[in-house]
Design a protein around this motif. Structure first.
Motif, mmCIF file in Angstrom:
data_model
loop_
_atom_site.group_PDB
_atom_site.id
_atom_site.type_symbol
_atom_site.label_atom_id
_atom_site.label_comp_id
_atom_site.label_asym_id
_atom_site.label_seq_id
_atom_site.Cartn_x
_atom_site.Cartn_y
_atom_site.Cartn_z
ATOM 1 N N VAL A 59 0.820 -1.149 -0.208
ATOM 2 C CA VAL A 59 0.082 -0.002 0.079
ATOM 3 C C VAL A 59 0.922 1.219 -0.186
ATOM 4 N N THR A 60 0.583 2.096 -0.953
ATOM 5 C CA THR A 60 1.223 3.492 -0.893
ATOM 6 C C THR A 60 0.447 4.710 -0.658
ATOM 7 N N LEU A 61 0.778 5.484 0.189
ATOM 8 C CA LEU A 61 -0.289 6.539 0.434
ATOM 9 C C LEU A 61 0.641 7.871 -0.067
ATOM 10 N N LYS A 62 0.254 8.571 -0.773
ATOM 11 C CA LYS A 62 0.980 9.744 -1.135
ATOM 12 C C LYS A 62 0.473 11.069 -0.328
ATOM 13 N N GLN A 63 1.346 12.168 -0.429
ATOM 14 C CA GLN A 63 1.081 13.513 0.501
ATOM 15 C C GLN A 63 -0.279 13.863 0.033
ATOM 16 N N SER A 64 -0.690 13.686 -1.113
ATOM 17 C CA SER A 64 -2.377 14.060 -1.598
ATOM 18 C C SER A 64 -3.292 13.311 -0.912
ATOM 19 N N ASP A 65 -3.100 12.162 -0.466
ATOM 20 C CA ASP A 65 -3.913 11.079 0.078
ATOM 21 C C ASP A 65 -4.287 11.416 1.326
ATOM 22 N N PHE A 66 -3.507 12.198 1.821
ATOM 23 C CA PHE A 66 -3.756 12.946 3.449
ATOM 24 C C PHE A 66 -4.560 14.224 3.445
ATOM 25 N N ALA A 67 -4.707 14.820 2.059
ATOM 26 C CA ALA A 67 -5.162 16.128 2.039
ATOM 27 C C ALA A 67 -6.617 16.269 2.931
ATOM 28 N N LEU A 68 -6.938 17.385 3.384
ATOM 29 C CA LEU A 68 -8.171 17.836 4.049
ATOM 30 C C LEU A 68 -9.133 18.406 3.166
ATOM 31 N N PRO A 69 -10.314 18.200 3.130
ATOM 32 C CA PRO A 69 -11.231 18.977 2.384
ATOM 33 C C PRO A 69 -11.256 20.548 2.409
ATOM 34 N N SER A 70 -10.590 20.850 3.518
ATOM 35 C CA SER A 70 -10.436 22.369 3.845
ATOM 36 C C SER A 70 -9.462 23.091 2.908
ATOM 37 N N LYS A 71 -8.786 22.171 2.163
ATOM 38 C CA LYS A 71 -7.323 22.541 1.653
ATOM 39 C C LYS A 71 -6.226 23.047 2.354
ATOM 40 N N ASN A 72 -6.379 22.814 3.447
ATOM 41 C CA ASN A 72 -5.417 23.182 4.737
ATOM 42 C C ASN A 72 -4.412 21.747 4.719
ATOM 43 N N PRO A 73 -3.062 22.181 4.553
ATOM 44 C CA PRO A 73 -2.183 20.962 4.430
ATOM 45 C C PRO A 73 -2.207 19.855 5.594
ATOM 46 N N ARG A 74 -2.128 18.759 5.529
ATOM 47 C CA ARG A 74 -1.878 17.802 6.438
ATOM 48 C C ARG A 74 -0.912 16.700 5.955
ATOM 49 N N TRP A 75 -0.040 16.162 6.884
ATOM 50 C CA TRP A 75 1.278 15.316 6.386
ATOM 51 C C TRP A 75 1.562 14.467 7.668
ATOM 52 N N VAL A 76 2.539 13.567 6.965
ATOM 53 C CA VAL A 76 2.774 12.749 8.112
ATOM 54 C C VAL A 76 4.138 13.181 8.471
ATOM 55 N N VAL A 77 4.558 13.296 10.018
ATOM 56 C CA VAL A 77 5.696 13.721 10.421
ATOM 57 C C VAL A 77 6.470 12.683 10.855
#
Length: 143
Positions: A59-77
Motif C-alpha cells: 500500500v502506498t499513500l501519497k501526500q495528496s492522499d492525506f489532504a483535508l477537504p478544507s485545502k489546509n495541508p496535512r502531512w505525516v511527520v
C-alpha cells in the motif's frame, strides 16, 4: 539560488526513508521525503512486504492522499509503530491552519492511529505541544 538546488540535491542523497518494521520483519512501513524549497517535505508512506529477498509495495499513500477537504495541508511527520495484521499504524500528523500558499501558517501536531488500507484516522491518541514530542502509550502515562 544555485546553492539551494545544490543543498536539496545533497539532502535528497543523504536522506534515508524513516522505516518501522513489524515484529516478524516481513512487513515494513517507510516514510519518503522530497526536496522542496530549501529542505525536505513528506512525499509518501509505503507499506512494503518482503517476498523472498525483495521488498514489494503493498500500500502506498501519497501526500495528496492525506489532504483535508478544507485545502489546509496535512502531512505525516513521524512513525511510531505498525501492525500489518490489522493494517494500522501510529503516525504523528501535522496539520496547518491555513492553505499551503498562505504567508503565515501555524501547525498542530498529534499522534494518531491510522488505517492504512482505508486511509482514514481511527483515533486521535495524543496532542503534541511541539513537533518533537514522542508518543507515550496510554499505559505508560502517569496519572
Amino acid at each position: 539560488m544555485r546553492w539551494a538546488v545544490l543543498l536539496n540535491h545533497c539532502l535528497s542523497l543523504v536522506s534515508r526513508p524513516k522505516t518501522v518494521y513489524a515484529p516478524e520483519r516481513r512487513d515494513r512501513l517507510r516514510m519518503y521525503y522530497k526536496a522542496r524549497g530549501v529542505g525536505l517535505d513528506f512525499h509518501s508512506l509505503a507499506w512494503e512486504r518482503r517476498s523472498s529477498f525483495r521488498w514489494q509495495p503493498h500500500v502506498t499513500l501519497k501526500q495528496s492522499d492525506f489532504a483535508l477537504p478544507s485545502k489546509n495541508p496535512r502531512w505525516v511527520v513521524d512513525l511510531h509503530s505498525f501492525d500489518p495484521s490489522q493494517g494500522v499504524a501510529i503516525l504523528k500528523m501535522g496539520e496547518g491552519n491555513a492553505p499551503d500558499n498562505a504567508p503565515v501558517m501555524r501547525a498542530q501536531y498529534s499522534w494518531r492511529k491510522w488505517d492504512l488500507i482505508k486511509n482514514k484516522e481511527i483515533a486521535r491518541l495524543q496532542d503534541c505541544g511541539n513537533p518533537f514530542d514522542p508518543f507515550i502509550a496510554a499505559n505508560d502515562r502517569v496519572a
